[in-house]
Design an enzyme around this catalytic site. Sequence first.
Site, short mmCIF file in Angstrom:
data_model
loop_
_atom_site.label_atom_id
_atom_site.label_comp_id
_atom_site.label_asym_id
_atom_site.label_seq_id
_atom_site.Cartn_x
_atom_site.Cartn_y
_atom_site.Cartn_z
N PHE A 39 0.80 -1.06 0.03
CA PHE A 39 -0.17 -0.01 0.20
C PHE A 39 0.62 1.24 -0.12
O PHE A 39 0.56 2.33 -0.43
CB PHE A 39 -0.82 0.06 1.24
N LYS A 57 2.90 6.43 8.41
CA LYS A 57 2.69 5.29 7.54
C LYS A 57 1.78 6.18 6.39
O LYS A 57 0.64 6.78 6.44
CB LYS A 57 1.72 4.64 7.90
N ASP A 156 -4.90 -10.10 12.83
CA ASP A 156 -3.36 -10.53 12.19
C ASP A 156 -2.41 -10.20 13.24
O ASP A 156 -1.28 -9.80 13.24
CB ASP A 156 -3.07 -9.51 11.11
N ASP A 345 0.62 -7.04 -18.51
CA ASP A 345 0.80 -5.63 -18.17
C ASP A 345 -0.03 -4.79 -19.19
O ASP A 345 0.67 -4.12 -20.30
CB ASP A 345 2.07 -5.39 -18.14
N ASN A 351 5.32 -2.56 -15.21
CA ASN A 351 5.04 -3.07 -13.76
C ASN A 351 3.39 -3.67 -13.98
O ASN A 351 2.68 -2.91 -14.52
CB ASN A 351 5.02 -2.09 -12.74
N GLU A 356 -4.18 -5.87 -12.47
CA GLU A 356 -3.83 -6.45 -13.80
C GLU A 356 -3.56 -7.86 -13.74
O GLU A 356 -4.04 -8.66 -14.71
CB GLU A 356 -2.40 -5.51 -14.47
#
Length: 485
Positions: A39, A57, A156, A345, A351, A356
């Site tokens: 992220f 963050k 988590d 791609d 990338n 995708e």
Amino acid sequence: MGCFSSKELQQSKRTILEKPLVDITKIYILGEELGRGNFGLTRKCVEKSTGKTFACKTILKTKLKDEECEEDVKREIRIMKQLSGEPNIVEFKNAYEDKDSVHIVMEYCGGGELYDKILALYDVGKSYSEKEAAGIIRSIVNVVKNCHYMGVMHRDLKPENFLLTSNDDNATVKVIDFGCSVFIEEGKVYQDLAGSDYYIAPEVLQGNYGKEADIWSAGIILYILLCGKSPFVKEPEGQMFNEIKSLEIDYSEEPWPLRDSRAIHLVKRMLDRNPKERISAAEVLGHPWMKEGEASDKPIDGVVLSRLKRFRDANKFKKVVLKFIAANLSEEEIKGLKTLFTNIDTDKSGNITLEELKTGLTRLGSNLSKTEVEQLMEAADMDGNGTIDIDEFISATMHRYKLDRDEHVYKAFQHFDKDNDGHITKEELEMAMKEDGAGDEGSIKQIIADADTDNDGKINFEEFRTMMRTESSLQPEGELLPIIN
């Protein structure tokens, strides 16, 4: 957080946090990078007005593909606000938004990861006892208790999500990540897959769980703290999740006979596969072994700490080998992979984004779930920037298919067999690992022990080939991409 990636949500005119945009660099000096994920990244920062240090963050808006993902970010912030001030939970400072990103500023924990503290004892020859293990798990379960009391399920819990506030011996353990967390809704049965391998509860894998799953995860951490390894193995492929769901854990093996019977009793209660029978956070904290001063301060055998170190070094040699094989594929062999990469791609950026990858796999006939594709993305994205470049793509696809070709594996074997005697020795393995900055003597011995089926203290080609073809259950089962010949 599980739902980041793609270019669908470009810089939107409306704001995610529903408040004015702010240039965070006018408030904070952004410093060194502390970590990176799909992220965005986390950086150390200094507040200009006070000189105080925090962690920032940063979540890139281009990684948020829909309103659901935006809601995930807002939920994480709401949860951090709600829990801020509770013991062993990182303090929330503020959240900001600019045209490119959402920034969450929080308390800076400079003491490193939880496991690093334990392994530091091993590195300097200090003792580690059940008392230390009880203190650590007390902090972790205190987090669980406070989360549940405040109406939050973490989902988590793992050592990587716990940091120490400083390098002092009396530093506080704090949980820092709430990206998978949700507010508990009375009567709701949760079905979506959330958590990390090793620590995920059986009922989560079965798609029917509640807050009791957090206790299971904490129980796995306690198990590892007391014996130095996970109760479940990742290999062969898919075995770990099957074991989590059904394996009867054996407490008769070393070092369990040396552990306090009360400690074993607590682990068993925390790892009860029936969530309704599983011990609660409050009951864990009130357990006889957990009470302050009750756990033994007798040093635990050093083998447990060395196991912990090896547990962290797992699969490092495989990565070294894969890097060598990927670097030595011929242009002809790479051609097919490059074509496949280009087909996936679609925006020709060089990338592959998560969106995708999902679209490309669907087009190629894959029926993987959203979570499985996200796991594949995370496994392939070696630099953690949220996309897969051509080198990462080749390594990931080669990992699964090129290893079926003996010539690739044999070429790698020859590379590490420096004296060409048909075996990889401890010294040769040590040389290979040190070139990559990985592994210590204990880890190297364990790698040989795991692969050395004929017990001659060395790895021959057949053993090497078997080791390299044993997959990790981190990858979703089934074929992910078409085989490239």
